[in-house]
Design an enzyme around this catalytic site. Structure first.
Site, PDB file in Angstrom:
ATOM      1  N   HIS A  71      68.676  19.395-127.769  1.00  0.00           N
ATOM      2  CA  HIS A  71      68.237  18.766-129.022  1.00  0.00           C
ATOM      3  C   HIS A  71      67.212  17.656-128.799  1.00  0.00           C
ATOM      4  O   HIS A  71      66.497  17.291-129.735  1.00  0.00           O
ATOM      5  CB  HIS A  71      69.427  18.181-129.788  1.00  0.00           C
ATOM      6  CG  HIS A  71      70.407  19.197-130.267  1.00  0.00           C
ATOM      7  ND1 HIS A  71      70.024  20.296-131.007  1.00  0.00           N
ATOM      8  CD2 HIS A  71      71.760  19.288-130.106  1.00  0.00           C
ATOM      9  CE1 HIS A  71      71.112  21.025-131.287  1.00  0.00           C
ATOM     10  NE2 HIS A  71      72.160  20.435-130.744  1.00  0.00           N
ATOM     11  N   ASP A 115      74.280  28.295-127.203  1.00  0.00           N
ATOM     12  CA  ASP A 115      74.999  27.199-127.832  1.00  0.00           C
ATOM     13  C   ASP A 115      75.133  27.486-129.331  1.00  0.00           C
ATOM     14  O   ASP A 115      74.288  28.148-129.924  1.00  0.00           O
ATOM     15  CB  ASP A 115      74.186  25.914-127.608  1.00  0.00           C
ATOM     16  CG  ASP A 115      74.950  24.643-127.905  1.00  0.00           C
ATOM     17  OD1 ASP A 115      75.359  23.984-126.934  1.00  0.00           O
ATOM     18  OD2 ASP A 115      75.107  24.289-129.088  1.00  0.00           O
ATOM     19  N   HIS A 160      74.621  25.520-131.673  1.00  0.00           N
ATOM     20  CA  HIS A 160      73.581  24.795-132.403  1.00  0.00           C
ATOM     21  C   HIS A 160      72.194  25.285-131.985  1.00  0.00           C
ATOM     22  O   HIS A 160      71.968  25.613-130.814  1.00  0.00           O
ATOM     23  CB  HIS A 160      73.689  23.291-132.137  1.00  0.00           C
ATOM     24  CG  HIS A 160      75.015  22.712-132.509  1.00  0.00           C
ATOM     25  ND1 HIS A 160      76.028  22.508-131.588  1.00  0.00           N
ATOM     26  CD2 HIS A 160      75.503  22.294-133.706  1.00  0.00           C
ATOM     27  CE1 HIS A 160      77.085  21.998-132.194  1.00  0.00           C
ATOM     28  NE2 HIS A 160      76.794  21.865-133.477  1.00  0.00           N
ATOM     29  N   ASP A 214      80.304  25.961-127.277  1.00  0.00           N
ATOM     30  CA  ASP A 214      80.786  25.554-128.601  1.00  0.00           C
ATOM     31  C   ASP A 214      80.665  26.659-129.646  1.00  0.00           C
ATOM     32  O   ASP A 214      81.054  26.456-130.798  1.00  0.00           O
ATOM     33  CB  ASP A 214      80.081  24.279-129.090  1.00  0.00           C
ATOM     34  CG  ASP A 214      78.589  24.295-128.896  1.00  0.00           C
ATOM     35  OD1 ASP A 214      78.054  25.328-128.447  1.00  0.00           O
ATOM     36  OD2 ASP A 214      77.941  23.277-129.191  1.00  0.00           O
TER      37      ASP A 214
END
Length: 352
Positions: A127, A163, A165, A251
């Site tokens: 990120h 991931d 995200h 995740d």
């Protein structure tokens, strides 16, 4: 058997946002303990100790002003580096820089053909953007490693990010570059970071090389298997990368407290198997894997452990069946139809 180089330092424990923060910096330590318990260290896995990434290495991606901002926050130890996800603490610069150093170290060793595969479980901070922290990520180790590779003659790098995200920071860095980024992630219009729809497919030299697969909540192993077979594999075949990087955040696991997808170890091992196959088909095996998200510590550690076994001696996986999730998951109801729509839309957009 293929020996794996794994970077780890007890200084990874310093990447600590506090006891109530969901990011647990001891996941990597628990992985090392599990590898040691099963006598895999030294036989299948070589441990190497990273050093802090230098400012020059960080500036392969990040601005000098941002690095100075982090250093000041690191000295003061108060406040946030972003809008509330990533607290500042004393030593945050050093804690983040050594994790970048870990990804750089295994990347350099693999690129020098000293090892076929590398793993930094303490990396994967996808990120972070050139001038800002975000989503628990201070410095983007993946992007820094890829910039280093491209500066050292590796032109076609492919990144697969599993991931839960979206890999928004990595995408921003390479949006207009000839780097293939495939990101599978949860998407419902609200889920963090709220980006990564199908139409974000790059600009200029990067056009058509940013492949976002935004999956609806509760997507399970059944639909994810189709994503692997009908999107990830053909896109890698088309690109024929010289080097592969896999962000292996756990995740997206069905047991994760922050995730919205329902994958199990079956999906994680299948996608890794395909990436491993593609690495040997096109890149002489050159594959670097990083950690990433994963907020149920045991699910994260056991998945990383199984991944390490798969990359070194897949025939031994049957010995660790107790670490496999017992049943694959199925996508329920309308989410199944939504996921099929997304997969078909991605295939149509990219002509696969």
């Amino acid at each position: 058997m293929e020996k794996l180089v794994l970077s780890y330092s007890d200084k990874y424990l310093n990447y600590d946002f506090g006891p109530w923060h969901p990011f647990k910096p001891y996941r990597e330590q628990k992985l090392i303990e599990l590898l040691r318990e099963h006598d895999l260290l030294g036989t299948y896995v070589d441990l190497v100790e990273p050093e802090l990434a230098s400012d020059d290495e960080l500036m392969l991606v990040h601005t000098k002003d941002y690095i100075e901002y982090v250093k000041k926050a690191s000295a003061n130890g108060v406040g946030y580096l972003d809008y509330g996800d990533t607290p500042a603490f004393r030593g945050v610069h050093e804690a983040a820089a050594i994790r970048v150093g870990g990804t750089l170290l295994v990347t350099k060793l693999v690129n020098a053909n000293k090892y076929v595969h590398g793993f930094n479980p303490g990396g994967g901070f996808h990120h972070a953007k050139p001038g800002e922290a975000a989503g628990f990520c201070v410095y983007n180790d993946i992007a820094i490693a890829i910039k280093w590779l491209r500066n050292h003659g590796v032109r076609r790098v492919a990144v697969v990010d599993v991931d839960v995200h979206h890999a928004d920071g990595t995408q921003e860095v390479f949006n207009n570059e000839d780097v293939l980024l495939i990101s599978t992630h949860g998407y419902d219009g609200r889920f963090y970071p709220g980006t990564g729809w199908i139409d974000e497919d790059g600009v200029g030299p990067g056009k058509g090389l940013k492949v976002n697969i935004p999956l609806p909540p509760h997507t399970g192993d059944d639909l994810y298997s189709i994503v692997i077979d009908e999107v990830i594999k053909p896109m890698l075949d088309r690109y024929s990368p010289e080097f592969l990087v896999l962000q292996f955040g756990v995740d997206a696991h069905t047991g994760d407290e922050l995730g919205i997808l329902d994958l199990t170890t079956a999906s994680y091992l299948k996608v890794l198997s395909i990436i491993h196959e593609m690495a040997h088909k096109y890149a002489g095996g050159r594959l670097v894997m990083t950690g990433g998200g994963g907020y149920d510590v045991w699910n994260t550690v056991k998945t990383w452990f199984l991944a390490t076994v798969l990359l070194t001696d897949p025939g031994k996986l049957s010995q660790y069946s107790n670490y496999l999730d017992p049943e694959p998951t199925r996508t329920p109801g309308r989410y199944y139809e939504e996921a099929l729509y997304v997969i078909d839309a991605v295939k149509q957009r990219f002509g696969i």
